[in-house]
Design a protein around this motif. Structure first.
Motif, PDB file in Angstrom:
ATOM      1  N   ARG A  93       0.827  -1.201   0.000  1.00 18.21           N
ATOM      2  CA  ARG A  93       0.000   0.000   0.000  1.00 18.21           C
ATOM      3  C   ARG A  93       0.865   1.256   0.000  1.00 18.21           C
ATOM      4  NH1 ARG A  93      -4.980  -1.490   4.178  1.00 18.21           N
ATOM      5  NH2 ARG A  93      -6.281  -2.483   2.607  1.00 18.21           N
ATOM      6  N   LEU A  94       1.955   1.220   0.742  1.00 16.47           N
ATOM      7  CA  LEU A  94       2.845   2.379   0.812  1.00 16.47           C
ATOM      8  C   LEU A  94       3.477   2.664  -0.548  1.00 16.47           C
ATOM      9  CD1 LEU A  94       3.949   4.381   2.951  1.00 16.47           C
ATOM     10  CD2 LEU A  94       5.868   2.827   3.256  1.00 16.47           C
ATOM     11  N   LEU A  95       3.936   1.622  -1.236  1.00 21.77           N
ATOM     12  CA  LEU A  95       4.569   1.811  -2.541  1.00 21.77           C
ATOM     13  C   LEU A  95       3.554   2.214  -3.608  1.00 21.77           C
ATOM     14  CD1 LEU A  95       7.127  -1.137  -2.495  1.00 21.77           C
ATOM     15  CD2 LEU A  95       7.603   1.293  -2.205  1.00 21.77           C
ATOM     16  N   ASP A  96       2.341   1.665  -3.538  1.00 22.38           N
ATOM     17  CA  ASP A  96       1.288   2.112  -4.461  1.00 22.38           C
ATOM     18  C   ASP A  96       0.995   3.592  -4.260  1.00 22.38           C
ATOM     19  OD1 ASP A  96       0.887  -0.225  -5.835  1.00 22.38           O
ATOM     20  OD2 ASP A  96      -0.772  -0.926  -4.599  1.00 22.38           O
ATOM     21  N   ALA A  97       0.918   4.015  -2.997  1.00 20.29           N
ATOM     22  CA  ALA A  97       0.669   5.429  -2.706  1.00 20.29           C
ATOM     23  C   ALA A  97       1.813   6.300  -3.195  1.00 20.29           C
ATOM     24  CB  ALA A  97       0.457   5.628  -1.205  1.00 20.29           C
ATOM     25  N   ALA A  98       3.047   5.813  -3.053  1.00 16.40           N
ATOM     26  CA  ALA A  98       4.210   6.567  -3.523  1.00 16.40           C
ATOM     27  C   ALA A  98       4.171   6.749  -5.034  1.00 16.40           C
ATOM     28  CB  ALA A  98       5.496   5.852  -3.105  1.00 16.40           C
ATOM     29  N   THR A 158      -8.444   4.840   1.876  1.00 15.68           N
ATOM     30  CA  THR A 158      -7.242   5.609   2.184  1.00 15.68           C
ATOM     31  C   THR A 158      -6.235   5.591   1.041  1.00 15.68           C
ATOM     32  OG1 THR A 158      -6.290   3.661   3.284  1.00 15.68           O
ATOM     33  CG2 THR A 158      -7.473   5.245   4.673  1.00 15.68           C
ATOM     34  N   ALA A 159      -6.016   4.440   0.432  1.00 19.18           N
ATOM     35  CA  ALA A 159      -5.029   4.319  -0.648  1.00 19.18           C
ATOM     36  C   ALA A 159      -5.654   4.697  -1.987  1.00 19.18           C
ATOM     37  CB  ALA A 159      -4.494   2.888  -0.711  1.00 19.18           C
ATOM     38  N   PRO A 160      -4.837   5.124  -2.947  1.00 15.75           N
ATOM     39  CA  PRO A 160      -5.370   5.419  -4.283  1.00 15.75           C
ATOM     40  C   PRO A 160      -5.794   4.134  -4.994  1.00 15.75           C
ATOM     41  CG  PRO A 160      -2.979   5.589  -4.271  1.00 15.75           C
ATOM     42  CD  PRO A 160      -3.387   5.428  -2.844  1.00 15.75           C
ATOM     43  N   ALA A 161      -6.896   4.197  -5.717  1.00 18.38           N
ATOM     44  CA  ALA A 161      -7.361   3.037  -6.473  1.00 18.38           C
ATOM     45  C   ALA A 161      -6.436   2.780  -7.652  1.00 18.38           C
ATOM     46  CB  ALA A 161      -8.788   3.267  -6.959  1.00 18.38           C
ATOM     47  N   PRO A 216     -13.729   0.853  -7.848  1.00 14.26           N
ATOM     48  CA  PRO A 216     -12.267   0.981  -7.927  1.00 14.26           C
ATOM     49  C   PRO A 216     -11.647   0.670  -6.569  1.00 14.26           C
ATOM     50  CG  PRO A 216     -13.291   3.146  -7.852  1.00 14.26           C
ATOM     51  CD  PRO A 216     -14.408   2.167  -7.946  1.00 14.26           C
ATOM     52  N   VAL A 217     -10.602  -0.142  -6.562  1.00 21.33           N
ATOM     53  CA  VAL A 217      -9.933  -0.520  -5.318  1.00 21.33           C
ATOM     54  C   VAL A 217      -8.426  -0.439  -5.505  1.00 21.33           C
ATOM     55  CG1 VAL A 217     -11.819  -2.041  -4.586  1.00 21.33           C
ATOM     56  CG2 VAL A 217      -9.931  -2.978  -5.925  1.00 21.33           C
ATOM     57  N   CYS A 218      -7.705  -0.375  -4.380  1.00 22.23           N
ATOM     58  CA  CYS A 218      -6.244  -0.385  -4.439  1.00 22.23           C
ATOM     59  C   CYS A 218      -5.764  -1.818  -4.669  1.00 22.23           C
ATOM     60  CB  CYS A 218      -5.650   0.187  -3.156  1.00 22.23           C
ATOM     61  SG  CYS A 218      -5.957  -0.810  -1.683  1.00 22.23           S
ATOM     62  N   GLN A 219      -4.490  -1.963  -5.035  1.00 25.08           N
ATOM     63  CA  GLN A 219      -3.954  -3.286  -5.339  1.00 25.08           C
ATOM     64  C   GLN A 219      -4.002  -4.190  -4.111  1.00 25.08           C
ATOM     65  OE1 GLN A 219      -3.004  -3.951  -8.524  1.00 25.08           O
ATOM     66  NE2 GLN A 219      -2.861  -6.101  -7.953  1.00 25.08           N
ATOM     67  N   SER A 220      -3.772  -3.614  -2.939  1.00 21.61           N
ATOM     68  CA  SER A 220      -3.776  -4.413  -1.715  1.00 21.61           C
ATOM     69  C   SER A 220      -5.155  -5.001  -1.441  1.00 21.61           C
ATOM     70  CB  SER A 220      -3.325  -3.549  -0.531  1.00 21.61           C
ATOM     71  OG  SER A 220      -3.456  -4.262   0.676  1.00 21.61           O
ATOM     72  N   ALA A 277      -7.851   5.845 -11.404  1.00 21.13           N
ATOM     73  CA  ALA A 277      -6.762   6.341 -10.557  1.00 21.13           C
ATOM     74  C   ALA A 277      -7.129   7.616  -9.810  1.00 21.13           C
ATOM     75  CB  ALA A 277      -5.516   6.579 -11.402  1.00 21.13           C
ATOM     76  N   GLY A 278      -8.205   8.275 -10.195  1.00 27.44           N
ATOM     77  CA  GLY A 278      -8.601   9.492  -9.508  1.00 27.44           C
ATOM     78  C   GLY A 278      -9.416   9.253  -8.254  1.00 27.44           C
ATOM     79  N   TRP A 279      -9.858   7.997  -8.044  1.00 25.93           N
ATOM     80  CA  TRP A 279     -10.663   7.676  -6.873  1.00 25.93           C
ATOM     81  C   TRP A 279      -9.799   7.137  -5.745  1.00 25.93           C
ATOM     82  CZ3 TRP A 279     -13.980   5.769 -11.208  1.00 25.93           C
ATOM     83  CH2 TRP A 279     -15.173   6.496 -11.322  1.00 25.93           C
TER      84      TRP A 279
END
Length: 439
Positions: free
Chosen positions: A171-176, A251-254, A269-273, A242-244
């Motif tokens: 999640r941290l790397l996706d957010a980065a 909390t994380a970007p989709a 839309p969901v994050c990779q995690s 990606a805008g959601w």
């Protein structure tokens, strides 16, 4: 990208070497291991105008003497954010390799692209052991994080290697990566509109570009009732997703558009995690392992996940779940009392690992039978715990849903069948030999 030249004073700025030392010192007790060289080793490049530290972008500034500097306060803020991350090293997410997976969309101007970097690194001759010795041609860190300390490699059938990282790090790397993309896009817009103006003359003007601190917009059913097969072919869908913010954790970007494989409806839309957490652990096409994360799906975060699955109009109308998820629920919840326990140092612990398989077809419910078993019993005592017909499992789920999540149950029901496909999609091949379809 234009360089920011800082004549005269360098108030509040420190050199990249000092920033490296500061970063390592401030994050020494962080749950997420960090790496030295966060500002000076690849993929960090001061001339790009920014450096990633965790999920935060830190601007780089060039002084009049040609030296690159960063604001000390930004390094401290990034360290504080990273130190607040809680990580469970047992909660792992598979990051590759994935056969037949679609090519990840990458932005040439954003250097992180962490999944691609890790895959390329680990597929080099010699693997991660020899990669440790390559100082010039490899990235040592990702956003200041030492990913090698957390990478878990698993081997199946003595041939296929798979790589895993803790969910918190994914999640941290996706957010980065998402933050960096926003930064670059905003910086390009700013420089294009101010191409004839002078560079900023004060360090405070070289901070984060406008627009990068804007929070992601929450998902509000904009795609409800739409078919994934149609949305996936529309140009710009990935950029729109990606805008959601992730519709589950919020909390994380989709990064992906989750959809029901049975009915083809887009869920959200969901994050990779969250997408990985939601995905069943298939051993075979009709056999799944009930991992520890199902405790979160069906116990601690039940309401959120049930609402997410029922974003599919087909599942909501039938007040049930897709077959693999229903099978996991049956083993984890409906058959919980049947699971044996063994003596442990602190009381007793559940025996082995739950597994559930099925034969027959969901489209012909009378033929579909779920078999719940225990693998890896320490004493080899237990195999099959129960055999549950599909219709019985679905009815048990309806009763449990009305008791556990009454608001979700109230929004479901057979009166909501208008416009649904007459038959489910044949996603998983039937193993009964009768030509029927599962899932």
């Amino acid at each position: 990208m234009p360089e920011h030249v800082m004549p005269g004073r360098t108030d509040g700025l420190i050199t990249l070497g000092a920033a490296d030392a500061l970063w390592v010192g401030l994050t020494a007790d962080s749950a997420v291991p960090t790496a030295s060289g966060a500002f000076t080793c690849s993929p960090a490049h001061a001339r790009a105008g920014h450096v990633l530290l965790g999920g935060r972008v830190v601007a780089t500034v060039r002084a009049s003497g040609g030296q690159w500097l960063v604001r000390e306060v930004e390094v401290r803020r990034a360290a504080a954010e990273l130190n607040a991350v809680v990580m469970d090293r047992q909660d792992l997410v598979r990051i590759g390799p994935f056969r037949g997976a679609p090519r990840q969309e990458g932005h040439d101007e954003t250097p992180l692209r962490w999944r691609r970097r890790i895959t390329r690194e680990l597929q080099k001759p010699g693997g991660p052991e020899q990669a440790e010795q390559r100082e010039d041609s490899r990235p040592y860190h990702l956003a200041g994080i030492d990913w090698r300390q957390m990478l878990v490699e698993q081997t199946r059938d003595a041939t296929q290697r798979t790589w895993w990282l803790p969910r918190a790090v994914v999640r941290l790397l996706d957010a980065a990566e998402h933050t960096e993309t926003q930064w670059v896009q905003a910086a390009r817009t700013r420089h294009a509109s101010a191409a004839v103006t002078e560079p900023p003359s004060h360090p405070r003007q070289a901070t984060r570009p406008e627009g990068t601190t804007t929070s992601l917009r929450p998902y509000d059913k904009e795609l409800e009732g739409q078919l994934y097969s149609v949305l996936s072919r529309k140009p710009g869908t990935s950029r729109r997703v990606a805008g959601w913010a992730c519709a589950v954790c919020r909390t994380a970007p989709a990064t992906v558009l989750d959809h029901c494989h049975e009915h083809d409806y887009a869920r959200a839309p969901v994050c990779q995690s969250c997408n990985t957490q939601e995905r069943p652990d298939h051993l075979y096409s009709n056999d799944i392992r009930v991992a520890n994360r199902y405790t979160r799906l069906f116990d601690t975060d039940t309401d959120d996940w049930l609402r997410h699955w029922h974003r599919c109009p087909g599942c909501r109308a039938r007040t049930t779940l897709p077959l693999p998820h229903l099978a996991a629920w049956t083993a984890h919840i409906a058959c919980r009392s049947l699971r044996p326990t063994h003596p442990a140092s602190r009381g007793r612990k559940p025996c082995g690992v739950l597994r559930v398989s099925w034969t027959g077809s969901q489209q012909a419910p009378r033929s579909c039978l779920l078999t719940v078993a225990v693998d890896f019993c320490p004493s080899g005592e237990h195999r099959v715990l129960a055999q549950v017909p599909y219709r019985e499992a679905a009815e048990r789920f309806r009763v449990w849903l009305s008791e556990t999540a009454p608001a979700v149950a109230a929004a479901a029901g057979p009166d909501r069948l208008d416009g649904l496909p007459a038959q489910s999609r044949p996603v998983i091949a039937d193993t009964s030999g009768e030509g029927l379809a599962l899932f």
